[in-house]
Design a protein around this motif. Sequence first.
Motif, PDB file in Angstrom:
ATOM      1  N   ALA A   1       0.865  -1.142  -0.107  1.00 24.03           N
ATOM      2  CA  ALA A   1       0.181   0.064   0.085  1.00 24.03           C
ATOM      3  C   ALA A   1       0.853   1.410  -0.010  1.00 24.03           C
ATOM      4  O   ALA A   1       0.555   2.205  -0.650  1.00 24.03           O
TER       5      ALA A   1
ATOM      6  N   LEU B   1       2.546   1.710  -3.526  1.00 29.87           N
ATOM      7  CA  LEU B   1       1.716   2.198  -4.483  1.00 29.87           C
ATOM      8  C   LEU B   1       1.315   3.645  -4.167  1.00 29.87           C
ATOM      9  O   LEU B   1       1.060   4.461  -5.068  1.00 29.87           O
ATOM     10  N   TRP B   2       1.199   3.884  -3.097  1.00 31.91           N
ATOM     11  CA  TRP B   2       1.007   5.514  -2.572  1.00 31.91           C
ATOM     12  C   TRP B   2       1.945   6.221  -3.028  1.00 31.91           C
ATOM     13  O   TRP B   2       1.865   7.345  -3.712  1.00 31.91           O
TER      14      TRP B   2
ATOM     15  N   GLY C   1       2.413   6.500  -6.997  1.00 35.17           N
ATOM     16  CA  GLY C   1       1.091   7.686  -7.350  1.00 35.17           C
ATOM     17  C   GLY C   1       1.502   8.659  -7.001  1.00 35.17           C
ATOM     18  O   GLY C   1       1.094   9.685  -7.824  1.00 35.17           O
TER      19      GLY C   1
ATOM     20  N   SER D   1      -2.103  11.037  -8.002  1.00 34.11           N
ATOM     21  CA  SER D   1      -2.454  10.689  -6.489  1.00 34.11           C
ATOM     22  C   SER D   1      -3.646   9.958  -6.177  1.00 34.11           C
ATOM     23  O   SER D   1      -4.736  10.324  -6.750  1.00 34.11           O
TER      24      SER D   1
ATOM     25  N   GLN E   1      -7.448   4.237  -0.778  1.00 34.98           N
ATOM     26  CA  GLN E   1      -7.687   3.518  -2.188  1.00 34.98           C
ATOM     27  C   GLN E   1      -6.338   2.453  -2.406  1.00 34.98           C
ATOM     28  O   GLN E   1      -6.440   1.596  -2.717  1.00 34.98           O
ATOM     29  N   CYS E   2      -5.106   2.999  -2.134  1.00 34.74           N
ATOM     30  CA  CYS E   2      -3.987   2.078  -2.072  1.00 34.74           C
ATOM     31  C   CYS E   2      -4.124   1.003  -1.380  1.00 34.74           C
ATOM     32  O   CYS E   2      -3.459  -0.225  -1.636  1.00 34.74           O
TER      33      CYS E   2
ATOM     34  N   SER F   1      -6.246  -1.595  -2.954  1.00 32.22           N
ATOM     35  CA  SER F   1      -5.609  -2.201  -4.117  1.00 32.22           C
ATOM     36  C   SER F   1      -4.614  -3.148  -3.571  1.00 32.22           C
ATOM     37  O   SER F   1      -4.289  -4.560  -4.173  1.00 32.22           O
ATOM     38  N   SER F   2      -3.888  -2.739  -2.538  1.00 32.20           N
ATOM     39  CA  SER F   2      -2.982  -3.722  -1.963  1.00 32.20           C
ATOM     40  C   SER F   2      -3.712  -4.902  -1.339  1.00 32.20           C
ATOM     41  O   SER F   2      -2.868  -5.910  -1.539  1.00 32.20           O
TER      42      SER F   2
END
Length: 71
Positions: A22, A25-26, A29, A35, A40-41, A44-45
């Motif tokens: 996470a 991914l953040w 982004g 961003s 949200q990250c 997805s994680s």
Amino acid sequence: MTGKPHLGRLAVSLAIWWMLIAFVLWIVGQAADQSASLVQCAASSAFLVAIGEAGDWLRRRWKAHRPTRRP
């Protein structure tokens, strides 16, 4: 047999992977100026970790049930 110490280690391992993915991914982004919120990250994680664990489980099942080859 799966004991409580094993399940505890597994839970900690999955939580660490989930948080690490996470955060990556953040960061990606933010660097790409696309961003997304940390929530949200994290979602997805969680999906990526679940897919990875399911694939690992299938791989182990396949290997366990495949007959051994003898030369």
